[in-house]
Design a protein around this motif. Structure first.
Motif, PDB file in Angstrom:
ATOM      1  N   LEU A 209       0.822  -1.214   0.000  1.00 47.28           N
ATOM      2  CA  LEU A 209       0.000   0.000   0.000  1.00 47.28           C
ATOM      3  C   LEU A 209       0.853   1.261   0.000  1.00 47.28           C
ATOM      4  N   THR A 210       1.981   1.221   0.701  1.00 44.08           N
ATOM      5  CA  THR A 210       2.860   2.391   0.705  1.00 44.08           C
ATOM      6  C   THR A 210       4.078   2.209  -0.194  1.00 44.08           C
ATOM      7  N   LYS A 211       4.488   0.974  -0.452  1.00 47.99           N
ATOM      8  CA  LYS A 211       5.592   0.771  -1.394  1.00 47.99           C
ATOM      9  C   LYS A 211       5.185   1.183  -2.808  1.00 47.99           C
ATOM     10  N   LYS A 212       3.919   0.919  -3.146  1.00 47.57           N
ATOM     11  CA  LYS A 212       3.437   1.184  -4.495  1.00 47.57           C
ATOM     12  C   LYS A 212       2.240   2.141  -4.507  1.00 47.57           C
ATOM     13  N   GLY A 213       1.276   1.911  -3.630  1.00 43.09           N
ATOM     14  CA  GLY A 213       0.036   2.685  -3.658  1.00 43.09           C
ATOM     15  C   GLY A 213       0.219   4.149  -3.314  1.00 43.09           C
ATOM     16  N   ALA A 214       1.343   4.490  -2.653  1.00 47.69           N
ATOM     17  CA  ALA A 214       1.591   5.885  -2.273  1.00 47.69           C
ATOM     18  C   ALA A 214       2.294   6.671  -3.375  1.00 47.69           C
ATOM     19  N   TRP A 215       2.582   6.024  -4.500  1.00 45.02           N
ATOM     20  CA  TRP A 215       3.349   6.673  -5.568  1.00 45.02           C
ATOM     21  C   TRP A 215       2.620   6.503  -6.891  1.00 45.02           C
ATOM     22  N   ARG A 216       2.763   7.475  -7.765  1.00 43.41           N
ATOM     23  CA  ARG A 216       2.104   7.386  -9.063  1.00 43.41           C
ATOM     24  C   ARG A 216       3.017   7.946 -10.146  1.00 43.41           C
ATOM     25  N   LYS A 217       2.834   7.413 -11.332  1.00 45.43           N
ATOM     26  CA  LYS A 217       3.584   7.916 -12.469  1.00 45.43           C
ATOM     27  C   LYS A 217       3.015   9.254 -12.901  1.00 45.43           C
ATOM     28  N   VAL A 218       3.904  10.188 -13.162  1.00 50.00           N
ATOM     29  CA  VAL A 218       3.494  11.491 -13.685  1.00 50.00           C
ATOM     30  C   VAL A 218       3.500  11.391 -15.202  1.00 50.00           C
ATOM     31  N   LYS A 219       2.337  11.651 -15.811  1.00 51.39           N
ATOM     32  CA  LYS A 219       2.197  11.498 -17.252  1.00 51.39           C
ATOM     33  C   LYS A 219       1.966  12.856 -17.902  1.00 51.39           C
ATOM     34  N   GLU A 220       2.649  13.074 -18.991  1.00 53.28           N
ATOM     35  CA  GLU A 220       2.586  14.363 -19.671  1.00 53.28           C
ATOM     36  C   GLU A 220       1.160  14.680 -20.095  1.00 53.28           C
ATOM     37  N   HIS A 221       0.748  15.917 -19.854  1.00 55.89           N
ATOM     38  CA  HIS A 221      -0.586  16.404 -20.226  1.00 55.89           C
ATOM     39  C   HIS A 221      -1.703  15.644 -19.523  1.00 55.89           C
ATOM     40  N   LYS A 222      -1.409  15.020 -18.395  1.00 58.33           N
ATOM     41  CA  LYS A 222      -2.425  14.281 -17.653  1.00 58.33           C
ATOM     42  C   LYS A 222      -2.529  14.817 -16.233  1.00 58.33           C
ATOM     43  N   LYS A 223      -3.756  14.943 -15.759  1.00 61.19           N
ATOM     44  CA  LYS A 223      -3.981  15.210 -14.354  1.00 61.19           C
ATOM     45  C   LYS A 223      -3.756  13.915 -13.579  1.00 61.19           C
ATOM     46  N   PRO A 224      -3.519  14.017 -12.247  1.00 64.55           N
ATOM     47  CA  PRO A 224      -3.235  12.796 -11.477  1.00 64.55           C
ATOM     48  C   PRO A 224      -4.313  11.726 -11.603  1.00 64.55           C
ATOM     49  N   TRP A 225      -5.584  12.136 -11.749  1.00 59.92           N
ATOM     50  CA  TRP A 225      -6.670  11.163 -11.779  1.00 59.92           C
ATOM     51  C   TRP A 225      -6.975  10.661 -13.195  1.00 59.92           C
ATOM     52  N   GLU A 226      -6.259  11.153 -14.199  1.00 68.06           N
ATOM     53  CA  GLU A 226      -6.460  10.702 -15.567  1.00 68.06           C
ATOM     54  C   GLU A 226      -5.449   9.602 -15.882  1.00 68.06           C
ATOM     55  N   ASP A 227      -5.967   8.459 -16.292  1.00 67.42           N
ATOM     56  CA  ASP A 227      -5.086   7.339 -16.628  1.00 67.42           C
ATOM     57  C   ASP A 227      -4.137   7.048 -15.470  1.00 67.42           C
ATOM     58  N   TYR A 228      -4.706   6.987 -14.272  1.00 70.86           N
ATOM     59  CA  TYR A 228      -3.914   6.833 -13.047  1.00 70.86           C
ATOM     60  C   TYR A 228      -3.161   5.499 -13.053  1.00 70.86           C
ATOM     61  N   GLU A 229      -1.918   5.553 -12.599  1.00 71.53           N
ATOM     62  CA  GLU A 229      -1.109   4.338 -12.522  1.00 71.53           C
ATOM     63  C   GLU A 229      -0.214   4.382 -11.286  1.00 71.53           C
ATOM     64  N   ALA A 230      -0.488   3.469 -10.347  1.00 77.12           N
ATOM     65  CA  ALA A 230       0.383   3.331  -9.178  1.00 77.12           C
ATOM     66  C   ALA A 230       1.717   2.740  -9.617  1.00 77.12           C
ATOM     67  N   THR A 231       2.767   3.098  -8.883  1.00 77.14           N
ATOM     68  CA  THR A 231       4.095   2.639  -9.263  1.00 77.14           C
ATOM     69  C   THR A 231       4.969   2.571  -8.022  1.00 77.14           C
ATOM     70  N   TYR A 232       6.258   2.361  -8.208  1.00 74.21           N
ATOM     71  CA  TYR A 232       7.191   2.338  -7.084  1.00 74.21           C
ATOM     72  C   TYR A 232       8.033   3.608  -7.094  1.00 74.21           C
ATOM     73  N   LYS A 233       8.469   4.020  -5.919  1.00 70.40           N
ATOM     74  CA  LYS A 233       9.161   5.286  -5.762  1.00 70.40           C
ATOM     75  C   LYS A 233      10.361   5.404  -6.690  1.00 70.40           C
ATOM     76  N   ASN A 234      11.080   4.307  -6.898  1.00 74.10           N
ATOM     77  CA  ASN A 234      12.318   4.347  -7.677  1.00 74.10           C
ATOM     78  C   ASN A 234      12.141   3.873  -9.112  1.00 74.10           C
ATOM     79  N   ASP A 235      10.880   3.822  -9.588  1.00 74.91           N
ATOM     80  CA  ASP A 235      10.649   3.428 -10.980  1.00 74.91           C
ATOM     81  C   ASP A 235      11.214   4.470 -11.943  1.00 74.91           C
TER      82      ASP A 235
END
Length: 762
Positions: A209-235
């Protein structure tokens, strides 16, 4: 405009016997329910002592007071338990109650006496004393008028919610929010720790939940809730997020407790759970298609949530646990074999009843942990658990229904208590979300609607503001959205209705603004930004421009030459009368310095009531902007799709012929178009053409401009304007090309709209 005049009843002004000094001008927010003054003053000096009981909570209160006196007056006062001393500040807790917060504050010849029905009450008395001694800029010495205050809160739930899921806020920022709440005697901090966008609390049983669920990929021209994708801090790529360890949580909860603020955690369910289910897809209806809703037919979903709640309640001693429960998309349930089986076994008829089953099952577990379930008003759908408390956000209707049915309710309607909404009309306001909740609308909030039966009104616990953070990414922006609206809400929830006085509140804000400045808080001056109104006199053919601000306070100064106003510019006193186009630049000034945002507008005559606007394609009746004369009404729409001044046309082009009704020498034309990809189907036109004519037959094109596509999500107001050689004009044609259909990359599908407003000529 009138210069601010502070009410004598609120200034606590009294002169010492030798007339050598006077107490500072001041006022307490929220307004005490009983407040009297007498002749005389008491000065806190280095010989003053603080008398207090020797208990843990008394130590918190002593620290609160001694730190304030040290920081503001460089006074290190002795603390003692002796009760026989004069020249003292006595802090006395009767311990008759541990919740209500009643207190008395008496200042007289022997000093200061703060007596609370509990240590909480003493703390509130100290907040009032601190306000009597602040801002420091108005206080040369800690001099106090003789005063007697008897006070207690009208409502026992006085809260604010902060969303840290969309944008993680550091621990120290959260503490600063708690400081502002405590200053205003608020007592509930609703911490929105979990949403579909991010998981912010350490859970040992489920480390992903915090290793992955607390982090998200930042996608160009996307708001955080658009095409949301959880990831890992060091991805790879840009990663955004953060979370609170259990030690962080304990520290913040303890800090809030010292300020007599209860922290209510929110663990969202059954919807808004994309972050969780991307980490643990086995609890989704379809692990290959994460919809953000827990599978209600899977017993594992309930075991998963129960294990989480067991860890959460160990961190939060408050009696309430918030489960969210709002905006649950039920389509995945109705397609899921497990959920359909659950519905057959439990004789549930629809998705609403399945949601009710889910909430009731979780309520039984939460109750077993000696906690009370509270949720947004959607938990009413399908049937409410008998012990549940409702937080009514979709207006007050859900709260009315719940209270009349015998359930406790916290009123939290989006209008006016969503603090993520704009509080000012200026185009210079920082990003906001949704509607418009101005300061005095918050002040007028009453959490007890008349539709609630008299014998059920005790079920209204109070009210709460909510600050969602789609657009809010920093402490500075949080403070801006909170203040001074939090000041208004505090008085709405603390002070009895018959003791409230809006004019006094507005007067007190003058001192409160100085307090904010000394504390380093970034407060909004939106209520002081100049606004305008234009009227037309058919008899004299004159236009009249009125300037004002929401509070009707301070100086408004303006220029007509395009320069920025200064404190020496023309002072606005009477309406500005004009018969030809003017461009005004106005600014409010407080203590010689600008406050709020400036007003910059061109106001043209629009040829009054004689012009005619002929539309090739009619505007939509839902977005008529004021009708046929809206384009010349001198009412500029702001950067919100719900502004009633926008005129909207779906799919077809904007094409008008303007008959001015007479000839005029013109050299300029301009108008505004709107776009908001993030929230609407409104897009800028692809081309704009403007042509003018003297006889209505022969036209000269003065503008033919292609408009580049702009994909930014934020709202845009684009000014299309043209200057040309002065000539006689009787007719104007304006054409704006609609792209008809939204592009493939757009968040929506279907018809594109054009929004247009205010044709200016000169």
């Amino acid at each position: 405009m009138k210069i601010i005049k502070l009410s004598l009843l609120l200034l606590l002004m009294a002169v010492t016997a030798c007339k050598r000094t006077v107490p500072p001008m001041t006022g307490i927010i929220p307004q005490p329910n009983e407040f009297t003054t007498e002749q005389g003053t008491f000065t806190i000096d280095e010989k003053t002592v603080i008398i207090v009981d020797d208990t843990v909570e008394a130590t918190w209160n002593t620290k609160e007071l001694t730190t304030f006196l040290k920081d503001n007056f460089n006074l290190n006062l002795k603390v003692t338990s002796s009760s026989e001393l004069d020249n003292a500040i006595r802090l006395i807790s009767s311990q008759e109650s541990d919740a209500i917060g009643a207190y008395s504050l008496t200042i007289g010849k022997k000093g200061v006496l703060i007596k609370g029905d509990s240590d909480r009450g003493v703390f509130y008395g100290i907040q009032s004393l601190k306000q009597l001694l602040s801002p420091q800029s108005a206080v040369q010495t800690p001099l106090l008028s003789y005063v007697t205050i008897n006070d207690a809160p009208e409502f026992k739930w006085r809260g604010m919610m902060l969303d840290v899921s969309r944008h993680f806020m550091p621990k120290d920022s959260v503490k600063k929010v708690i400081d502002a709440l405590a200053m205003h005697k608020m007592n509930k901090f609703h911490w929105h720790l979990v949403d579909g966008i991010g998981w912010r609390i350490q859970i040992d049983t489920y480390p992903e939940l915090t290793k992955k669920g607390a982090w998200r990929k930042v996608k160009e021209h996307k708001k955080p809730w658009e095409d949301y994708e959880a990831t890992y801090k060091n991805d790879d790529g840009e990663v955004y997020g953060g979370y609170y360890t259990k030690d962080d949580i304990r520290e913040i909860v303890a800090y809030a407790k010292e300020h007599y603020i209860d922290v209510i955690p929110e663990i969202e369910m059954p919807g808004h759970s994309e972050a969780v289910l991307q980490c643990y897809p086995e609890y989704s209806c379809d692990s290959n298609d994460i919809t953000g809703v827990y599978c209600a037919g899977n017993d594992g979903s309930f075991e998963f949530l129960q294990n989480i709640i067991s860890e959460v309640v160990a961190l939060f001693p408050n009696e309430y646990l918030h489960i969210g429960g709002d905006e649950v998309g039920k389509d995945s349930w109705l397609k899921c074999d497990k959920c359909k089986k659950r519905m057959r076994e439990e004789n549930l008829q629809n998705g609403e009843e399945l949601q009710s089953y889910f909430v009731k099952r979780m309520e039984r577990f939460i109750h077993s942990k000696n906690r009370k379930l509270i949720g947004w008003d959607e938990i009413l759908e399908g049937g409410l658990p008998e012990r549940a408390t409702v937080m009514s956000w979709r207006g007050v209707e859900g709260g009315i229904e719940a209270a009349n049915a015998g359930h406790d309710v916290v009123m939290s309607p989006g209008d006016p208590l969503y603090f993520d909404h704009s509080q000012g009309k200026s185009e210079f306001e920082p990003p906001s979300w949704g509607g418009y909740n101005n300061l005095l609308k918050v002040y007028d909030f009453n959490p007890v609607p008349s539709e609630i039966a008299p014998d059920k009104r005790h079920h209204i616990l109070g009210g709460q503001a909510n600050l969602w953070t789609e657009q809010v990414k920093s402490l500075s922006h949080i403070q801006y959205m909170m203040l001074p609206r939090l000041s208004a809400l505090s008085e709405a929830l603390w002070t009895k209705a018959e003791k409230k006085n809006k004019e006094h509140f507005i007067n007190k804000l003058d001192v409160h603004f100085d307090r904010f400045q000394e504390l380093g808080y970034n407060f909004a001056g939106s209520s002081l930004s100049p606004d305008y109104d234009v009227t037309y006199n058919k008899d004299t053919k004159e236009f009249s421009l009125t300037l004002q601000n929401e509070l009707d306070r301070y100086e408004i100064r303006y220029t007509l030459d395009g320069s920025a106003p200064t404190s020496e510019s023309t002072l606005y006193t009477d309406p500005i009368v004009y018969t030809s186009t003017i461009t005004i630049h106005a600014q409010c000034f407080r203590k010689g310095a600008p406050i709020g945002y400036p007003l910059k507008r061109m106001f043209s005559t629009g040829f009054g009531d004689q012009c005619k606007v002929i539309y090739t394609n009619a505007f939509d009746e839902a977005y008529r902007g004021g009708g046929d004369k809206a384009l010349f009404d001198n009412k500029y729409a702001i950067a919100r799709g719900d502004d009633p001044n926008w005129q909207g046309i779906p799919q077809k082009d904007f094409e008008v012929l303007i008959d001015l009704g007479s000839s005029a020498e013109l050299s300029y034309l301009g108008l505004n178009f709107y776009q908001d990809i993030g929230a609407t189907s409104v897009m800028l036109p692809t081309q704009v053409t403007i042509a003018i004519s003297e006889d209505g037959k022969n036209y000269v094109t003065v503008l033919d401009e292609s408009i580049a596509t702009m994909e930014q999500r934020e709202p845009i107001i684009k000014r299309i304007e043209t200057s040309f050689e002065k000539q006689t004009v009787s007719y104007i044609k304006i054409f704006a090309k609609n792209r008809a259909e939204l592009p493939e990359w757009h968040l929506r599908k279907g018809a594109a709209w054009i929004f247009v407003d205010e044709v200016s000529v000169k």
